[in-house]
Design a protein around this motif. Structure first.
Motif, short mmCIF file in Angstrom:
data_model
loop_
_atom_site.label_atom_id
_atom_site.label_comp_id
_atom_site.label_asym_id
_atom_site.label_seq_id
_atom_site.Cartn_x
_atom_site.Cartn_y
_atom_site.Cartn_z
N MET A 138 0.84 -1.18 0.00
CA MET A 138 0.00 0.00 0.00
C MET A 138 0.88 1.24 0.00
SD MET A 138 -2.81 -1.24 2.83
CE MET A 138 -4.15 -0.27 2.16
N THR A 139 0.37 2.30 -0.61
CA THR A 139 1.08 3.57 -0.60
C THR A 139 0.36 4.51 0.35
OG1 THR A 139 1.79 3.30 -2.89
CG2 THR A 139 1.87 5.52 -2.00
N GLY A 140 1.10 5.11 1.26
CA GLY A 140 0.50 6.02 2.23
C GLY A 140 1.33 7.28 2.38
N LEU A 154 -3.36 5.68 5.30
CA LEU A 154 -3.63 4.70 4.25
C LEU A 154 -4.98 4.92 3.59
CD1 LEU A 154 -2.35 1.52 6.13
CD2 LEU A 154 -1.11 2.89 4.44
N GLY A 159 -2.04 3.53 9.37
CA GLY A 159 -1.16 2.40 9.60
C GLY A 159 -0.06 2.75 10.58
N LEU A 182 1.31 -4.42 4.35
CA LEU A 182 0.43 -4.61 5.50
C LEU A 182 0.73 -5.98 6.12
CD1 LEU A 182 -1.98 -3.67 7.16
CD2 LEU A 182 -3.49 -4.53 5.40
N VAL A 196 2.17 -1.99 9.55
CA VAL A 196 2.81 -2.08 8.24
C VAL A 196 4.32 -2.18 8.43
CG1 VAL A 196 0.97 -0.82 7.07
CG2 VAL A 196 2.89 0.45 8.04
#
Length: 368
Positions: A138-140, A154, A159, A182, A196
């Motif tokens: 995932m990109t956050g 997120l 996260g 994750l 994460v």
């Protein structure tokens, strides 16, 4: 109030993704509490919400008995049969007791309870959404830091990136974008905790799946990953089709595919090796970039002795043993590395069994 109540239920189901039945159950529980509190009632009641009719009723529930001892909970058989001649002792009678101004009182009293239930339901939606995405990349956006975590936005949730899951060669700043994997979702009283990582081996695996179409399509398979995050990793790949080069697929034209992953991991070195069911071949590949003369296998102990040219010994072992350590993690075999001269000296191999021309035929440089 009734119309607004049902409109609110529909809105929350549509906009928040909360099951309508969950909301109705929460409202009914809240309205029962409101009725008992505001009307000082000890009678067992239930609230019935009818969305189709747009009605709300408070129904008192009393048990039919021969002799009434508690009028709040019981009703005599004589009184019950006046309502319906078919009633018998032991049955439950329901009678509407909805006060005229109950809507206003209920709206005030139920607000806090309903808000809490809605919040819990939202947490449940978030938990279910993220629990299905464990091991996804995932990109956050980094929001803040403390002495335990970096908190990453997120989208629907936040996260938690433990500081020991951050690569040692990285120093991210607030508002910076970051790719994470994750690893775990926990349900708590304060809502789901989403964890994460930047160091987990599966981050490397998922990045290859995203970058290499052959892996995503299943044509090339990732067999194993060994990683010392921020420094160096090894990944073994395999293609059933002999016409496909699994290592070349991962490297990409002019190294573009693997370089994209190296850049994402802030310069982490990545060795891509071909998997083989033959432990001799697999372990030889895993010790890349070092060249191997021979691999002696002990199947019972799942251990190997690897003989390398003298001048390749330090390369095979690696800095602080890293190359050998990663190769052992990658293959699942114990690996003991010996130089050619030591192996001959202790009888591990016999000198006259070695064809030095063949041994060094694949080396870039022949030792003097």
């Amino acid at each position: 109030m009734k119309s607004e109540l049902f409109d609110a239920i529909q809105y929350l189901e549509k906009e928040k993704g909360i099951d309508k039945d969950v909301l109705i159950d929460a409202l009914e529980a809240a309205l029962i509490s409101a009725y008992k509190k505001n009307f000082k009632s000890k009678t067992n009641v239930r609230v019935e919400l009818n969305e189709e009719k747009g009605t709300m009723q408070v129904l008192a529930r009393k048990k039919i008995v021969d002799e009434v001892e508690d009028s709040q909970q019981e009703i005599s058989i004589e009184e019950a049969t006046k309502i319906d001649p078919n009633y018998e002792v032991g049955d439950i009678v329901e009678m509407e007791v909805t006060p005229k101004d109950f809507g206003r009182i209920a709206a005030q009293a139920a607000k806090q309870v309903v808000t809490q239930r809605v919040r819990e339901a939202e947490r449940g939606v978030i938990f279910n959404d993220f629990i299905d995405r464990v091991e996804d990349v995932m990109t956050g956006i980094i929001q803040r830091k403390d002495n335990r975590y970096i908190y990453v936005d997120l989208g629907k949730a936040e996260g938690r990136l433990p500081l020991n899951e951050l690569m040692p060669n990285e120093n991210y700043e607030v508002h910076e974008r970051i790719k994470v994997i994750l690893t775990k979702v926990e349900s708590t009283n304060k809502g789901p905790h989403i964890y994460v990582s930047r160091t987990h081996p599966n981050l490397l695996k998922r990045l290859f799946e995203m970058e290499v179409p052959e892996i995503y399509d299943g044509v090339v398979e990732i067999k194993s990953v060994a990683r010392e995050a921020g420094d160096r990793s090894k990944i073994s790949v395999y293609a059933e089709d002999p016409e496909i080069d699994p290592v070349g697929s991962c490297v990409g034209q002019r190294g573009q595919r693997v370089q994209a992953i190296v850049n994402e991991l802030n310069g982490e070195k990545i060795d891509i090796v071909e998997w083989s069911e033959d432990p001799v071949v697999y372990i030889s590949n895993a010790l890349s970039p070092a060249k191997v003369i021979t691999v002696l296998v002990d199947e019972e102990e799942k251990a190997t002795t690897v003989v390398v040219p003298d001048y390749q010994l330090s390369l095979a072992i690696g800095k602080k043993g890293q190359n050998a350590r990663l190769a052992a993690k990658l293959t699942g075999w114990k690996i003991d590395i010996k130089s050619e001269s030591d192996a001959i000296a202790d009888g591990t191999i016999e000198e006259n069994n070695l064809d030095l021309d063949d041994s060094y035929s694949d080396l870039d440089e022949i030792p003097e």
